[in-house]
Design a protein around this motif. Sequence first.
Motif, PDB file in Angstrom:
ATOM      1  N   TYR A 327       0.757  -1.107   0.209  1.00 53.82           N
ATOM      2  CA  TYR A 327       0.077  -0.601   0.296  1.00 53.82           C
ATOM      3  C   TYR A 327       1.015   1.350  -0.240  1.00 53.82           C
ATOM      4  O   TYR A 327       0.276   1.986  -0.177  1.00 53.82           O
ATOM      5  N   SER A 328       2.151   0.953   0.396  1.00 56.37           N
ATOM      6  CA  SER A 328       2.472   2.411   0.030  1.00 56.37           C
ATOM      7  C   SER A 328       2.742   2.976  -1.650  1.00 56.37           C
ATOM      8  O   SER A 328       2.907   3.388  -1.526  1.00 56.37           O
ATOM      9  N   SER A 329       2.611   1.814  -1.827  1.00 59.70           N
ATOM     10  CA  SER A 329       2.343   2.593  -3.396  1.00 59.70           C
ATOM     11  C   SER A 329       1.077   3.275  -3.957  1.00 59.70           C
ATOM     12  O   SER A 329       1.021   4.178  -5.327  1.00 59.70           O
ATOM     13  N   GLY A 336      -5.571   5.030   0.193  1.00 54.98           N
ATOM     14  CA  GLY A 336      -4.323   4.694   0.295  1.00 54.98           C
ATOM     15  C   GLY A 336      -3.739   4.986   1.020  1.00 54.98           C
ATOM     16  O   GLY A 336      -2.694   4.164   1.919  1.00 54.98           O
ATOM     17  N   ARG A 337      -3.357   6.684   1.427  1.00 49.26           N
ATOM     18  CA  ARG A 337      -2.854   6.800   2.124  1.00 49.26           C
ATOM     19  C   ARG A 337      -3.231   6.600   3.955  1.00 49.26           C
ATOM     20  O   ARG A 337      -2.872   6.113   4.783  1.00 49.26           O
ATOM     21  N   GLU A 338      -4.451   6.524   3.879  1.00 46.20           N
ATOM     22  CA  GLU A 338      -5.287   5.779   5.049  1.00 46.20           C
ATOM     23  C   GLU A 338      -4.993   4.604   5.579  1.00 46.20           C
ATOM     24  O   GLU A 338      -4.832   4.075   6.804  1.00 46.20           O
ATOM     25  N   ARG A 341      -1.078   4.110   6.212  1.00 49.43           N
ATOM     26  CA  ARG A 341      -1.415   4.682   8.178  1.00 49.43           C
ATOM     27  C   ARG A 341      -1.663   3.966   9.075  1.00 49.43           C
ATOM     28  O   ARG A 341      -1.316   3.669   9.778  1.00 49.43           O
ATOM     29  N   TYR A 342      -3.233   3.323   9.172  1.00 50.50           N
ATOM     30  CA  TYR A 342      -3.504   2.175   9.535  1.00 50.50           C
ATOM     31  C   TYR A 342      -2.361   1.055   9.490  1.00 50.50           C
ATOM     32  O   TYR A 342      -3.151   0.530  10.673  1.00 50.50           O
ATOM     33  N   LEU A 343      -1.991   0.654   8.071  1.00 50.02           N
ATOM     34  CA  LEU A 343      -1.204  -0.799   8.812  1.00 50.02           C
ATOM     35  C   LEU A 343       0.480  -0.531   9.830  1.00 50.02           C
ATOM     36  O   LEU A 343       1.054  -1.350  10.234  1.00 50.02           O
ATOM     37  N   GLU A 346      -0.758   3.573  12.750  1.00 51.91           N
ATOM     38  CA  GLU A 346      -0.734   5.224  13.141  1.00 51.91           C
ATOM     39  C   GLU A 346      -2.521   5.652  14.191  1.00 51.91           C
ATOM     40  O   GLU A 346      -3.139   6.582  14.545  1.00 51.91           O
ATOM     41  N   TYR A 347      -3.644   5.205  13.662  1.00 49.48           N
ATOM     42  CA  TYR A 347      -5.064   5.102  14.381  1.00 49.48           C
ATOM     43  C   TYR A 347      -5.080   4.490  16.136  1.00 49.48           C
ATOM     44  O   TYR A 347      -5.926   3.204  15.545  1.00 49.48           O
ATOM     45  N   ALA A 348      -4.532   4.282  16.535  1.00 55.70           N
ATOM     46  CA  ALA A 348      -3.848   3.430  18.093  1.00 55.70           C
ATOM     47  C   ALA A 348      -5.228   3.809  18.398  1.00 55.70           C
ATOM     48  O   ALA A 348      -6.065   5.313  18.537  1.00 55.70           O
TER      49      ALA A 348
END
Length: 356
Positions: A327-329, A336-338, A341-343, A346-348
């Motif tokens: 998903y970095s691509s 895709g950015r979210e 970031r979830y992976l 960042e949404y702890a």
Amino acid sequence: MNNCGIIEGYFGRPWNFRTRGTYPEFLRQHGYSFFIYAPKNDPNLRKKWDRPWSSEYTRTLQNFARRCAGCGIKFGIGYTPAGDASAVASDPALLLERIRSIRDALPLDYFALLFDDLENHDRDRLAVCQLKIAELVATELSTQTRMIVCPSYYSTDPVLEKVFGARPANYWNEYAGGLDPAIDIFWTGEKVCSSSYCAEHLEWFEKQFRRKAFLWDNYPVNDGKKMADFLYLKPFTGRPSSLEPHLAGHAVNPMREPYLNRITMATLADSYRDCPLDAGGEQFWELVCSMIGRRLAAALREDFELFTQTGLSQIPPSGLEKLKHKYSSFRNSPYGREIYRYLCGEYAFDPACLTG
């Protein structure tokens, strides 16, 4: 359902206003009619409710309210005079000053007075004090502003008594008899996070509270300790047209991922038309493709059950690294950015969410 909207009522890092500013047009396109701004972690609305707003913060809300109005979306805020309700009710001068200031600063279509997810003081007088505060607030609002109250016990779910103690005797009866019939009551249903709703339960609410429920729908919000592990991307189900005669409104509490949240929110109208989309069906995935693009939709479809059913904490480290690389691509896409970031965690979970 004519009166559907969004209430930003989650714990955790709030959306930024640049992203939030794209929502009024999205809501208009998908049949929603209001936006209530009420992130639990905005200190101006909750933790520091008793302090004046900065001019910059006020202008930001004014600009967003104008953005809503320009798209035909009604605007409101959720406000919590946190602390001892008895003390606020007995000496309300500061509260009234703040309400007048907010009323004069913002064009409010909605004002939500929220007593949810708070440590309760003076339990025997809890309803009396909250009703007194509601009465005082109502006198300061414009007659054009629709007021909604969320009580401390906003569901029949036993988890509320487990976390906040036993519901005081006659708490709901006092609300039913003491709250102005013109003021709505937020209600999450039989559960804090209800997977579906039925007309029979809403009929019970109407008899108990002497008014129709204003639904606070905690799907697809993911701010709880367990819920933060998932992306709730499956379409709405269990919201049939038979609910409409029993509802004053329907407010959706969104995911903390504002773009991914749109995938689910775009499906509520289908559920109310009694033709809910199937998460495995082509109609749903065509909708997803139209929103996020075919390449990202194809990738998401491959990992859909992993994100919605398995959960982040159950993905082994090697699998997690592969997903991050995958998903970095897609980070040039806000969707895709979210996911990326979830992976990355960042949404702890925010421990301030007491019902998580």
